[in-house]
Scaffold this motif. Structure first.
Motif, PDB file in Angstrom:
ATOM      1  N   ILE A  11      37.116  -3.343  40.961  1.00 13.74           N
ATOM      2  CA  ILE A  11      38.162  -3.061  39.983  1.00 13.74           C
ATOM      3  C   ILE A  11      37.982  -1.648  39.438  1.00 13.74           C
ATOM      4  N   SER A  12      39.030  -1.144  38.845  1.00 16.91           N
ATOM      5  CA  SER A  12      38.997   0.131  38.132  1.00 16.91           C
ATOM      6  C   SER A  12      38.765  -0.178  36.658  1.00 16.91           C
ATOM      7  N   ARG A  13      37.692   0.333  36.092  1.00 13.33           N
ATOM      8  CA  ARG A  13      37.431   0.076  34.669  1.00 13.33           C
ATOM      9  C   ARG A  13      38.529   0.705  33.802  1.00 13.33           C
ATOM     10  N   LYS A  14      39.055   1.832  34.230  1.00 13.80           N
ATOM     11  CA  LYS A  14      40.090   2.515  33.457  1.00 13.80           C
ATOM     12  C   LYS A  14      41.367   1.681  33.368  1.00 13.80           C
ATOM     13  N   ALA A  15      41.660   0.884  34.410  1.00 11.25           N
ATOM     14  CA  ALA A  15      42.852   0.039  34.402  1.00 11.25           C
ATOM     15  C   ALA A  15      42.794  -1.003  33.286  1.00 11.25           C
ATOM     16  N   GLY A  68      41.407  -0.364  30.260  1.00  7.61           N
ATOM     17  CA  GLY A  68      41.212   0.310  28.982  1.00  7.61           C
ATOM     18  C   GLY A  68      39.769   0.707  28.699  1.00  7.61           C
ATOM     19  N   VAL A  69      38.901   0.594  29.688  1.00  4.62           N
ATOM     20  CA  VAL A  69      37.514   1.059  29.564  1.00  4.62           C
ATOM     21  C   VAL A  69      37.522   2.453  30.178  1.00  4.62           C
ATOM     22  N   ASP A  70      38.077   3.400  29.409  1.00  3.70           N
ATOM     23  CA  ASP A  70      38.481   4.666  29.999  1.00  3.70           C
ATOM     24  C   ASP A  70      37.743   5.895  29.480  1.00  3.70           C
ATOM     25  N   ILE A  71      36.564   5.695  28.910  1.00  2.00           N
ATOM     26  CA  ILE A  71      35.794   6.839  28.454  1.00  2.00           C
ATOM     27  C   ILE A  71      35.407   7.703  29.654  1.00  2.00           C
ATOM     28  N   ASP A  72      35.546   8.993  29.511  1.00  2.23           N
ATOM     29  CA  ASP A  72      35.077   9.944  30.521  1.00  2.23           C
ATOM     30  C   ASP A  72      33.955  10.752  29.903  1.00  2.23           C
ATOM     31  N   MET A  73      32.860  10.827  30.617  1.00  2.73           N
ATOM     32  CA  MET A  73      31.729  11.631  30.169  1.00  2.73           C
ATOM     33  C   MET A  73      31.419  12.625  31.281  1.00  2.73           C
TER      34      MET A  73
END
Length: 187
Positions: free
Chosen positions: A150-154, A156-161
């Motif tokens: 799965i895509s975590r961003k899909a 709403g787990v969308d933190i980018d570091m």
């Protein structure tokens, strides 16, 4: 016991089953620092499987306690529980509810709705039937392995570091791996 359906599954029994969490694993892996993968698990979860006379009419529901994440590093686990990732203070559970079970040669796929942080998306699990049979305690058990990505961003787990020099600390693609043992309910 063998199913009487067109699909023959040795030991198959129609009924309602409970996931045995002590003998099951809900795990995942994700790319870390662009060079390796970190593995983690959820230690508290429950679920119910209903196997139908026709296996394609079977169903599964599962609930995972988001607070039970364990990546073997408490500081990282605390960060994953925070609003940056799972926001466990507001979203305590991840849920899965199947919508279809489909034969795929000798194996199966389970299609369903996965909800994380209040966002529901369809997913397909590649399912391997590991077996059905009696246990040492007079019960009857079933074993399954399942995988999906799965895509975590899909969800709403969308933190980018971002990392110096390019890339990110945590990848978007999450590989999910399940090892499930379930116990047939008795009347």
């Amino acid at each position: 016991m063998t199913s009487t359906t067109a699909v023959q599954i040795p030991g198959y029994v129609a009924g309602t089953w409970d996931i045995d969490a002590a003998h099951s694993t809900v795990g995942f892996s994700v790319r870390h620092m662009m060079v390796s993968k970190v593995r983690g698990y959820f230690t508290r979860f429950s679920g119910e499987l209903v196997t139908a006379e026709d296996p394609s009419q079977s169903a599964v529901t599962a609930t995972i306690d988001m607070d039970s994440i364990d990546t073997r590093q408490e500081q990282r686990d605390a960060h994953i529980r925070s609003a940056d990732f799972f926001d466990v203070g507001n979203h305590t559970e991840m849920t899965f509810r199947s919508t279809a079970v489909v034969a795929d040669g000798e194996d199966w796929t389970v299609q369903g709705d996965l909800t994380i942080k209040g966002t529901t998306k369809p997913v397909t699990l590649a399912l391997e039937l590991n077996g059905f049979g009696p246990d040492a305690y007079g019960g009857y058990r079933a074993g399954f392995s399942a995988k999906t990505s799965i895509s975590r961003k899909a969800y709403g787990v969308d933190i980018d570091m971002p990392m110096d020099g390019g890339g990110v600390v945590v990848g978007d693609k999450i590989d999910v791996e399940l090892e499930i043992e379930a116990v047939l309910r008795t009347a």
